[in-house]
Design a protein around this motif. Structure first.
Motif, short mmCIF file in Angstrom:
data_model
loop_
_atom_site.label_atom_id
_atom_site.label_comp_id
_atom_site.label_asym_id
_atom_site.label_seq_id
_atom_site.Cartn_x
_atom_site.Cartn_y
_atom_site.Cartn_z
N VAL A 50 2.40 1.42 -14.63
CA VAL A 50 1.58 2.16 -13.67
C VAL A 50 0.54 3.03 -14.38
O VAL A 50 -0.63 3.06 -13.96
CB VAL A 50 2.48 3.04 -12.75
CG1 VAL A 50 1.63 3.92 -11.85
CG2 VAL A 50 3.40 2.17 -11.93
N GLU A 51 0.94 3.72 -15.42
CA GLU A 51 -0.01 4.60 -16.12
C GLU A 51 -1.16 3.79 -16.73
O GLU A 51 -2.32 4.21 -16.67
CB GLU A 51 0.71 5.43 -17.19
CG GLU A 51 1.69 6.43 -16.61
CD GLU A 51 1.06 7.32 -15.52
OE1 GLU A 51 -0.07 7.82 -15.71
OE2 GLU A 51 1.70 7.49 -14.46
N GLN A 56 -6.96 2.16 -16.04
CA GLN A 56 -7.97 1.10 -15.85
C GLN A 56 -8.68 1.21 -14.49
O GLN A 56 -9.48 0.36 -14.13
CB GLN A 56 -7.33 -0.28 -15.98
CG GLN A 56 -6.59 -0.52 -17.28
CD GLN A 56 -7.48 -0.28 -18.49
OE1 GLN A 56 -8.58 -0.81 -18.57
NE2 GLN A 56 -7.01 0.54 -19.43
N GLY A 57 -8.33 2.25 -13.71
CA GLY A 57 -9.00 2.48 -12.44
C GLY A 57 -8.27 1.99 -11.20
O GLY A 57 -8.81 2.05 -10.10
N TYR A 58 -7.04 1.52 -11.35
CA TYR A 58 -6.25 1.06 -10.20
C TYR A 58 -5.31 2.16 -9.75
O TYR A 58 -4.93 3.04 -10.53
CB TYR A 58 -5.46 -0.20 -10.57
CG TYR A 58 -6.36 -1.33 -10.99
CD1 TYR A 58 -7.02 -2.11 -10.04
CD2 TYR A 58 -6.59 -1.60 -12.33
CE1 TYR A 58 -7.87 -3.13 -10.42
CE2 TYR A 58 -7.44 -2.63 -12.72
CZ TYR A 58 -8.08 -3.38 -11.76
OH TYR A 58 -8.93 -4.38 -12.13
N ASP A 59 -4.91 2.12 -8.49
CA ASP A 59 -3.97 3.11 -7.95
C ASP A 59 -2.55 2.85 -8.43
O ASP A 59 -1.73 3.76 -8.47
CB ASP A 59 -3.97 3.08 -6.42
CG ASP A 59 -5.29 3.56 -5.85
OD1 ASP A 59 -5.99 4.34 -6.52
OD2 ASP A 59 -5.63 3.13 -4.72
N ASP A 60 -2.25 1.59 -8.75
CA ASP A 60 -0.89 1.18 -9.10
C ASP A 60 -1.01 -0.12 -9.90
O ASP A 60 -2.11 -0.64 -10.08
CB ASP A 60 -0.08 0.96 -7.82
CG ASP A 60 1.42 0.98 -8.04
OD1 ASP A 60 1.88 0.92 -9.21
OD2 ASP A 60 2.17 1.03 -7.03
N VAL A 61 0.12 -0.67 -10.31
CA VAL A 61 0.10 -1.97 -10.98
C VAL A 61 -0.44 -3.00 -9.99
O VAL A 61 -0.37 -2.81 -8.77
CB VAL A 61 1.49 -2.38 -11.50
CG1 VAL A 61 1.91 -1.49 -12.67
CG2 VAL A 61 2.53 -2.36 -10.41
N TYR A 114 -8.16 -7.98 -7.35
CA TYR A 114 -6.71 -8.00 -7.53
C TYR A 114 -5.99 -7.68 -6.22
O TYR A 114 -6.54 -7.01 -5.36
CB TYR A 114 -6.27 -6.96 -8.57
CG TYR A 114 -6.58 -7.35 -9.99
CD1 TYR A 114 -5.80 -8.29 -10.65
CD2 TYR A 114 -7.62 -6.76 -10.68
CE1 TYR A 114 -6.06 -8.65 -11.96
CE2 TYR A 114 -7.89 -7.10 -12.00
CZ TYR A 114 -7.10 -8.04 -12.64
OH TYR A 114 -7.35 -8.38 -13.93
N CYS A 115 -4.75 -8.12 -6.14
CA CYS A 115 -3.88 -7.76 -5.02
C CYS A 115 -2.81 -6.81 -5.54
O CYS A 115 -2.46 -6.84 -6.71
CB CYS A 115 -3.20 -9.00 -4.45
SG CYS A 115 -4.32 -10.05 -3.52
#
Length: 168
Positions: A50-51, A56-61, A114-115
Motif C-alpha cells: 500500500v505504501e 506512486q499516486g494511487y489510493d491503494d494497491v 488500473y483497477c
C-alpha cells in the motif's frame, strides 16, 4: 476467391463479423489478484504494498493489468477445455468444419487505467474480421476479435485485439 477458399469460411461464420459474441462480468478482488500475481511470478509492489502504491499516486494497491481476463472469466477446469486448449468462452459460436485445427494468432492489449479492489469489470467481445488467407503451407482462416473492458462506472479500462488461426 476460389471455391476452396469459400469453403473454409462458412456463411454462418462470415455473418458474425461485427456481432457481439461474448460478454462476461467479474469482480476485481485484492486477495484474488495477489494470488494470481504470485502464481505467475509477478511481484510488482504496486499489487502488494500500500505504501509503495501511494508513493506512486494511487489510493491503494492496484490489480495487475493482465489479471483482468482472469477476473472476468475465472479458471476453466482442464477436463472441459476444447481440443485446441482453449475454453471457447469468448470466441463465440464460430465453426470452421473445413479448418478445425486452431492456434493463437496474437494479441495486442492497450490498458487505459488500473483497477482496484471492489471494481466490477465487464468484457464485451465482437468479431472484427474473418479473412481467408494463403500461407506457405496452404490456406487458413484468420479470425480477429475486438474486446473492451469497462468498469462499473462505464469507464474504459482496457481494449484488446486478439486473433486466431484456423487451418484445414
Amino acid at each position: 476467391m476460389t471455391q476452396q477458399t469459400q469453403d473454409l469460411v462458412p456463411e454462418a461464420a462470415a455473418a458474425q463479423v461485427g456481432a457481439l459474441v461474448a460478454t462476461a462480468t467479474g469482480d476485481v478482488l485484492r486477495r484474488e489478484w495477489q494470488r494470481w500475481a504470485v502464481a505467475v511470478g509477478d511481484r510488482n509492489p504496486l499489487w502488494f504494498d500500500v505504501e509503495h502504491a501511494r508513493a506512486q499516486g494511487y489510493d491503494d494497491v492496484v490489480a495487475p493489468p493482465l489479471y483482468l481476463q482472469y477476473a472476468v472469466l475465472g479458471v476453466t477446469p482442464l477436463d472441459t477445455l476444447r481440443a485446441d486448449g482453449s475454453s471457447g468462452a469468448v470466441s463465440g459460436d464460430l465453426a470452421f468444419p473445413d479448418a478445425p485445427r486452431r492456434m493463437a494468432g496474437g494479441e495486442s492489449t492497450t490498458f487505459h487505467r488500473y483497477c482496484g479492489h471492489g471494481d466490477v469489470v465487464t468484457m464485451e467481445r465482437r468479431v472484427e474480421s474473418i479473412v481467408q488467407k494463403q500461407g506457405r503451407s496452404g490456406p487458413f482462416v484468420l479470425v480477429t476479435w475486438r474486446t473492451t473492458y469497462t468498469d462499473q462506472r462505464d469507464e474504459l479500462v482496457a481494449e484488446a485485439t486478439t486473433s486466431m488461426i484456423a487451418r484445414p
